[in-house]
Design a protein around this motif. Structure first.
Motif, PDB file in Angstrom:
ATOM      1  N   ALA A 187       0.804  -1.222   0.000  1.00 23.21           N
ATOM      2  CA  ALA A 187       0.000   0.000   0.000  1.00 23.21           C
ATOM      3  C   ALA A 187       0.842   1.280   0.000  1.00 23.21           C
ATOM      4  CB  ALA A 187      -0.939   0.007   1.205  1.00 23.21           C
ATOM      5  N   MET A 188       2.138   1.145   0.243  1.00 19.00           N
ATOM      6  CA  MET A 188       3.012   2.317   0.255  1.00 19.00           C
ATOM      7  C   MET A 188       3.429   2.653  -1.171  1.00 19.00           C
ATOM      8  SD  MET A 188       5.271   1.448   3.626  1.00 19.00           S
ATOM      9  CE  MET A 188       5.644   3.101   4.154  1.00 19.00           C
ATOM     10  N   ARG A 189       3.526   3.947  -1.437  1.00 18.18           N
ATOM     11  CA  ARG A 189       3.950   4.375  -2.775  1.00 18.18           C
ATOM     12  C   ARG A 189       5.111   5.350  -2.665  1.00 18.18           C
ATOM     13  NH1 ARG A 189      -0.792   7.336  -1.908  1.00 18.18           N
ATOM     14  NH2 ARG A 189      -0.467   9.582  -2.051  1.00 18.18           N
ATOM     15  N   HIS A 190       5.930   5.365  -3.685  1.00 17.26           N
ATOM     16  CA  HIS A 190       7.097   6.242  -3.722  1.00 17.26           C
ATOM     17  C   HIS A 190       6.671   7.659  -4.103  1.00 17.26           C
ATOM     18  CE1 HIS A 190      10.692   8.129  -5.458  1.00 17.26           C
ATOM     19  NE2 HIS A 190      11.310   7.474  -4.495  1.00 17.26           N
ATOM     20  N   GLU A 191       7.149   8.617  -3.360  1.00 21.09           N
ATOM     21  CA  GLU A 191       6.943  10.023  -3.693  1.00 21.09           C
ATOM     22  C   GLU A 191       8.285  10.724  -3.569  1.00 21.09           C
ATOM     23  OE1 GLU A 191       3.781  12.144  -1.841  1.00 21.09           O
ATOM     24  OE2 GLU A 191       2.383  10.471  -2.038  1.00 21.09           O
ATOM     25  N   ALA A 192       8.604  11.534  -4.545  1.00 19.85           N
ATOM     26  CA  ALA A 192       9.856  12.294  -4.523  1.00 19.85           C
ATOM     27  C   ALA A 192       9.544  13.758  -4.243  1.00 19.85           C
ATOM     28  CB  ALA A 192      10.576  12.149  -5.856  1.00 19.85           C
ATOM     29  N   TYR A 193      10.399  14.395  -3.475  1.00 21.68           N
ATOM     30  CA  TYR A 193      10.227  15.808  -3.121  1.00 21.68           C
ATOM     31  C   TYR A 193      11.492  16.572  -3.493  1.00 21.68           C
ATOM     32  CZ  TYR A 193       6.246  14.136  -0.442  1.00 21.68           C
ATOM     33  OH  TYR A 193       5.057  13.557  -0.073  1.00 21.68           O
ATOM     34  N   GLU A 194      11.306  17.779  -3.947  1.00 24.61           N
ATOM     35  CA  GLU A 194      12.429  18.660  -4.245  1.00 24.61           C
ATOM     36  C   GLU A 194      13.118  19.050  -2.942  1.00 24.61           C
ATOM     37  OE1 GLU A 194      13.483  19.724  -7.293  1.00 24.61           O
ATOM     38  OE2 GLU A 194      11.956  18.427  -8.204  1.00 24.61           O
ATOM     39  N   ALA A 195      14.393  19.412  -3.025  1.00 25.48           N
ATOM     40  CA  ALA A 195      15.120  19.900  -1.847  1.00 25.48           C
ATOM     41  C   ALA A 195      14.372  21.086  -1.253  1.00 25.48           C
ATOM     42  CB  ALA A 195      16.540  20.302  -2.244  1.00 25.48           C
ATOM     43  N   ARG A 196      14.291  21.118   0.057  1.00 28.20           N
ATOM     44  CA  ARG A 196      13.654  22.177   0.835  1.00 28.20           C
ATOM     45  C   ARG A 196      12.128  22.237   0.685  1.00 28.20           C
ATOM     46  NH1 ARG A 196      17.964  24.195   2.983  1.00 28.20           N
ATOM     47  NH2 ARG A 196      19.769  24.933   1.892  1.00 28.20           N
ATOM     48  N   SER A 211      -2.994  14.856   8.417  1.00 29.04           N
ATOM     49  CA  SER A 211      -2.505  13.990   7.355  1.00 29.04           C
ATOM     50  C   SER A 211      -2.917  12.559   7.649  1.00 29.04           C
ATOM     51  CB  SER A 211      -0.975  14.083   7.272  1.00 29.04           C
ATOM     52  OG  SER A 211      -0.464  13.149   6.363  1.00 29.04           O
ATOM     53  N   ASP A 212      -2.969  11.739   6.627  1.00 29.39           N
ATOM     54  CA  ASP A 212      -3.236  10.312   6.821  1.00 29.39           C
ATOM     55  C   ASP A 212      -2.124   9.484   6.186  1.00 29.39           C
ATOM     56  OD1 ASP A 212      -3.766  10.677   4.151  1.00 29.39           O
ATOM     57  OD2 ASP A 212      -5.732   9.725   4.182  1.00 29.39           O
ATOM     58  N   CYS A 213      -0.925  10.046   6.196  1.00 26.66           N
ATOM     59  CA  CYS A 213       0.206   9.381   5.555  1.00 26.66           C
ATOM     60  C   CYS A 213       1.308   9.038   6.545  1.00 26.66           C
ATOM     61  CB  CYS A 213       0.796  10.280   4.460  1.00 26.66           C
ATOM     62  SG  CYS A 213      -0.329  10.569   3.097  1.00 26.66           S
ATOM     63  N   PHE A 214       2.025   7.989   6.209  1.00 30.73           N
ATOM     64  CA  PHE A 214       3.212   7.552   6.928  1.00 30.73           C
ATOM     65  C   PHE A 214       4.367   7.659   5.945  1.00 30.73           C
ATOM     66  CE2 PHE A 214       6.096   3.939   7.884  1.00 30.73           C
ATOM     67  CZ  PHE A 214       6.482   4.308   9.161  1.00 30.73           C
ATOM     68  N   TYR A 215       5.451   8.257   6.346  1.00 34.90           N
ATOM     69  CA  TYR A 215       6.567   8.521   5.442  1.00 34.90           C
ATOM     70  C   TYR A 215       7.809   7.752   5.873  1.00 34.90           C
ATOM     71  CZ  TYR A 215       3.687  12.471   3.979  1.00 34.90           C
ATOM     72  OH  TYR A 215       2.667  13.246   3.511  1.00 34.90           O
ATOM     73  N   VAL A 216       8.519   7.226   4.893  1.00 35.09           N
ATOM     74  CA  VAL A 216       9.814   6.581   5.103  1.00 35.09           C
ATOM     75  C   VAL A 216      10.815   7.348   4.255  1.00 35.09           C
ATOM     76  CG1 VAL A 216      11.180   4.481   4.824  1.00 35.09           C
ATOM     77  CG2 VAL A 216       8.759   4.313   5.453  1.00 35.09           C
ATOM     78  N   VAL A 217      11.875   7.844   4.879  1.00 33.31           N
ATOM     79  CA  VAL A 217      12.914   8.551   4.137  1.00 33.31           C
ATOM     80  C   VAL A 217      13.769   7.486   3.453  1.00 33.31           C
ATOM     81  CG1 VAL A 217      14.856  10.148   4.282  1.00 33.31           C
ATOM     82  CG2 VAL A 217      12.894  10.428   5.830  1.00 33.31           C
ATOM     83  N   SER A 218      13.729   7.460   2.118  1.00 37.60           N
ATOM     84  CA  SER A 218      14.491   6.430   1.405  1.00 37.60           C
ATOM     85  C   SER A 218      15.831   6.947   0.908  1.00 37.60           C
ATOM     86  CB  SER A 218      13.681   5.862   0.241  1.00 37.60           C
ATOM     87  OG  SER A 218      13.379   6.867  -0.700  1.00 37.60           O
ATOM     88  N   SER A 219      15.971   8.250   0.771  1.00 36.09           N
ATOM     89  CA  SER A 219      17.264   8.849   0.431  1.00 36.09           C
ATOM     90  C   SER A 219      17.210  10.324   0.787  1.00 36.09           C
ATOM     91  CB  SER A 219      17.593   8.667  -1.059  1.00 36.09           C
ATOM     92  OG  SER A 219      16.664   9.354  -1.856  1.00 36.09           O
ATOM     93  N   GLY A 220      18.368  10.887   1.024  1.00 36.51           N
ATOM     94  CA  GLY A 220      18.422  12.288   1.422  1.00 36.51           C
ATOM     95  C   GLY A 220      18.153  12.462   2.898  1.00 36.51           C
ATOM     96  N   VAL A 221      17.790  13.681   3.271  1.00 37.18           N
ATOM     97  CA  VAL A 221      17.473  13.993   4.667  1.00 37.18           C
ATOM     98  C   VAL A 221      16.171  14.783   4.721  1.00 37.18           C
ATOM     99  CG1 VAL A 221      19.871  14.001   5.455  1.00 37.18           C
ATOM    100  CG2 VAL A 221      18.826  16.122   4.682  1.00 37.18           C
TER     101      VAL A 221
END
Length: 111
Positions: free
Chosen positions: A57-66, A76-86
């Motif tokens: 059920a988890m999906r990948h989302e990418a975010y720009e720096a900052r 929110s109804d989301c759970f986040y896992v940091v897969s790369s970066g900070v």
């Protein structure tokens, strides 16, 4: 920190069928998620079938720096896992944490 979390009892009709969402992932992504979730108290007691449902059920989302992922006080109804970066965590305008690869946030929003 929150001192307590509670919710109402969910009444599910016996005729309702749960159809979990599933997003495609490769074997490396699944293994990384499995290792990360195994260390999180919210998920560590799940059996392998239930853990697979959560990972699917988890999906990948990418975010720009900052980029702002969540704002303080935002619902929110989301759970986040940091897969790369900070990911910098601010509370009342002050930096309180820096999350790195494999760390998670948002689990209290799921309760």
């Amino acid at each position: 920190r929150r001192s307590a979390v509670s919710s109402q009892v969910l009444q599910v009709e016996e005729t309702e069928i749960f159809e979990p969402r599933a997003y495609p992932k490769n074997a490396a992504e699944l293994e990384k998620l499995k290792c990360t979730l195994a260390l999180n108290p919210l998920f560590m007691q799940l059996d392998s079938d239930d853990l697979q449902i959560v990972m699917d059920a988890m999906r990948h989302e990418a975010y720009e720096a900052r980029a702002n992922i969540l704002q303080q006080g935002q619902i929110s109804d989301c759970f986040y896992v940091v897969s790369s970066g900070v990911c910098h965590v601010h509370k009342d305008g002050q930096l309180v944490a820096i999350l790195k690869d494999g760390q998670c946030f948002g689990e209290l929003e799921l309760m």
